[in-house]
Scaffold this active site. Structure first.
Site, short mmCIF file in Angstrom:
data_model
loop_
_atom_site.label_atom_id
_atom_site.label_comp_id
_atom_site.label_asym_id
_atom_site.label_seq_id
_atom_site.Cartn_x
_atom_site.Cartn_y
_atom_site.Cartn_z
N SER A 12 0.85 -1.19 0.00
CA SER A 12 0.00 0.00 0.00
C SER A 12 0.88 1.24 0.00
O SER A 12 1.70 1.43 0.90
CB SER A 12 -0.88 0.02 1.25
OG SER A 12 -1.28 1.35 1.52
N HIS A 37 -1.42 -1.36 -4.14
CA HIS A 37 -2.66 -0.99 -3.45
C HIS A 37 -2.68 0.53 -3.23
O HIS A 37 -1.74 1.09 -2.66
CB HIS A 37 -2.70 -1.73 -2.11
CG HIS A 37 -3.96 -1.54 -1.33
ND1 HIS A 37 -5.11 -2.29 -1.54
CD2 HIS A 37 -4.26 -0.69 -0.32
CE1 HIS A 37 -6.05 -1.92 -0.69
NE2 HIS A 37 -5.57 -0.95 0.07
N ASP A 39 -4.70 3.70 -1.68
CA ASP A 39 -5.72 4.06 -0.69
C ASP A 39 -6.25 5.46 -0.94
O ASP A 39 -5.55 6.45 -0.76
CB ASP A 39 -5.11 3.99 0.71
CG ASP A 39 -4.91 2.55 1.15
OD1 ASP A 39 -5.90 1.79 1.12
OD2 ASP A 39 -3.78 2.19 1.51
N MET A 41 -8.82 8.31 0.14
CA MET A 41 -9.62 8.74 1.31
C MET A 41 -10.15 10.14 1.05
O MET A 41 -9.44 10.98 0.48
CB MET A 41 -8.74 8.76 2.56
CG MET A 41 -8.07 7.44 2.88
SD MET A 41 -7.21 7.51 4.46
CE MET A 41 -6.42 5.90 4.48
N HIS A 70 -8.51 1.16 -3.53
CA HIS A 70 -9.37 0.98 -2.36
C HIS A 70 -10.02 2.32 -2.05
O HIS A 70 -9.37 3.23 -1.54
CB HIS A 70 -8.48 0.48 -1.21
CG HIS A 70 -9.19 0.29 0.09
ND1 HIS A 70 -8.51 0.08 1.28
CD2 HIS A 70 -10.51 0.29 0.41
CE1 HIS A 70 -9.37 -0.05 2.26
NE2 HIS A 70 -10.59 0.07 1.77
N MET A 72 -12.00 4.55 0.06
CA MET A 72 -12.57 4.82 1.38
C MET A 72 -13.27 6.17 1.29
O MET A 72 -12.80 7.18 1.85
CB MET A 72 -11.46 4.81 2.44
CG MET A 72 -10.98 3.40 2.75
SD MET A 72 -9.39 3.39 3.60
CE MET A 72 -8.31 3.49 2.18
N MET A 141 -11.20 -5.63 6.13
CA MET A 141 -10.34 -4.70 6.88
C MET A 141 -9.94 -5.34 8.20
O MET A 141 -10.79 -5.80 8.96
CB MET A 141 -11.07 -3.38 7.15
CG MET A 141 -11.30 -2.49 5.94
SD MET A 141 -9.83 -2.11 4.96
CE MET A 141 -8.78 -1.28 6.15
N ASP A 179 -6.36 -6.20 4.88
CA ASP A 179 -5.74 -4.88 4.83
C ASP A 179 -5.71 -4.28 6.23
O ASP A 179 -6.75 -4.01 6.82
CB ASP A 179 -6.57 -4.00 3.88
CG ASP A 179 -5.99 -2.62 3.66
OD1 ASP A 179 -4.90 -2.33 4.18
OD2 ASP A 179 -6.64 -1.83 2.94
C1 DX5 Z 1 -5.91 1.78 5.99
C2 DX5 Z 1 -5.60 1.48 4.55
C3 DX5 Z 1 -4.52 0.50 4.41
C4 DX5 Z 1 -3.20 0.93 4.98
C5 DX5 Z 1 -2.60 -0.29 5.58
O1 DX5 Z 1 -7.06 2.50 6.12
O2 DX5 Z 1 -6.72 0.97 3.85
O3 DX5 Z 1 -4.36 0.04 3.07
O4 DX5 Z 1 -2.32 1.47 4.06
O5 DX5 Z 1 -1.46 0.11 6.20
P1 DX5 Z 1 -0.68 -0.80 7.24
O6 DX5 Z 1 -0.22 -2.01 6.47
O7 DX5 Z 1 0.42 0.08 7.65
O8 DX5 Z 1 -1.62 -1.15 8.33
ZN ZN Z 2 -6.31 -0.06 1.85
#
Ligand code: DX5
Ligand code: ZN
Length: 223
Positions: A12, A37, A39, A41, A70, A72, A141, A179
């Site tokens: 990620s 990956h 992320d 947000m 992903h 969010m 998650m 994740d």
């Molecule tokens: C968290 C993200 C993850 C995050 C995981 O909300 O969706 O993808 O990057 O990070 P680690 O592996 O550091 O927990």
């Molecule tokens: Zn993620």
């Protein structure tokens, strides 16, 4: 002895150096990453704002690996076409953000992109039952979404195992991705429970060692 399952690693970029994303993704690819990956947000579904479709388009030029996006975000249906155009290979939305989950999954697939659905740790598996046969990926998650570097939530192991059993019993092909809080200690345990794609942010990009070494260590933990 049982054969070891094939497991994909999906670094990620949330914990990467955002000013050097291209180089960091290249390093992860060289070290054997299977997916990248990404992320996304929006400051509403989760408190932080990270990146949007233009960054996915920029990353697309740096790697041929599947971009595992992903989302969010609230109202993801307004954004999926932009992410598909930007070059996403997999688009994952959150069940908690999608009242019309089946329709969104149809729309994602209609754009020629693989469709994933993610569940927060507190969200029960049965929220997926109707849509499960249509999915390419289920993202469980293993921390509450929002930040990298959080500790793995142990109670999610049962959910992973239950989902693995359901997919196997029904003969469904969705990949089971996990994740949050995944590192070389946790990785063998989530795989044993049934995960087949492991997202890892801090363990790959913020471990204090090189991306190559960190990813190899994660891979080695599974052998
Ligand atoms: C968290 C993200 C993850 C995050 C995981 O909300 O969706 O993808 O990057 O990070 P680690 O592996 O550091 O927990
Ligand atoms: Zn993620």
């Amino acid at each position: 002895m049982e054969a070891k399952p094939q497991v994909k690693l999906a670094p990620s970029i949330l914990s990467a150096d955002f000013a050097r994303l291209g180089e960091q993704v290249t390093a992860a690819a060289k070290a054997g990453a299977d997916y990248i990956h990404v992320d996304v947000m929006d400051g509403q579904f989760v408190p932080q704002i990270t990146i949007g479709a233009p960054v996915v388009a920029a990353l697309r030029k740096w790697t041929d690996l599947p971009l595992d996006v992903h989302l969010m975000i609230q109202t993801p249906e307004k954004q999926i076409a932009q992410f598909a155009d930007a070059g996403a290979d997999i688009i994952t939305v959150h069940v908690e953000a999608c009242p019309g989950l089946q329709q969104i999954v149809r729309e994602i697939k209609g754009l020629g992109v693989k469709a994933g659905v993610s569940l927060n740790p507190e969200t029960p598996l049965d929220s997926l039952s109707e849509v499960l046969p249509a999915l390419d990926l289920v993202l469980v998650m293993t921390v509450n979404p929002g930040y990298g570097g959080q500790p793995f939530i142990e109670s999610t192991l049962d959910k992973i195992a239950n989902l693995r059993a359901e997919l196997d019993e029904k003969g469904l092909a969705a990949e089971l991705e996990v994740d949050g809080g995944i590192n070389a200690r946790v990785a063998p345990r989530v795989v044993k429970a049934g995960a087949r794609v492991l997202v890892a942010g801090a363990a790959v990009f913020a471990s204090g060692q090189t991306v190559e070494k960190a990813l190899k260590e994660l891979r080695a933990s599974l052998s």
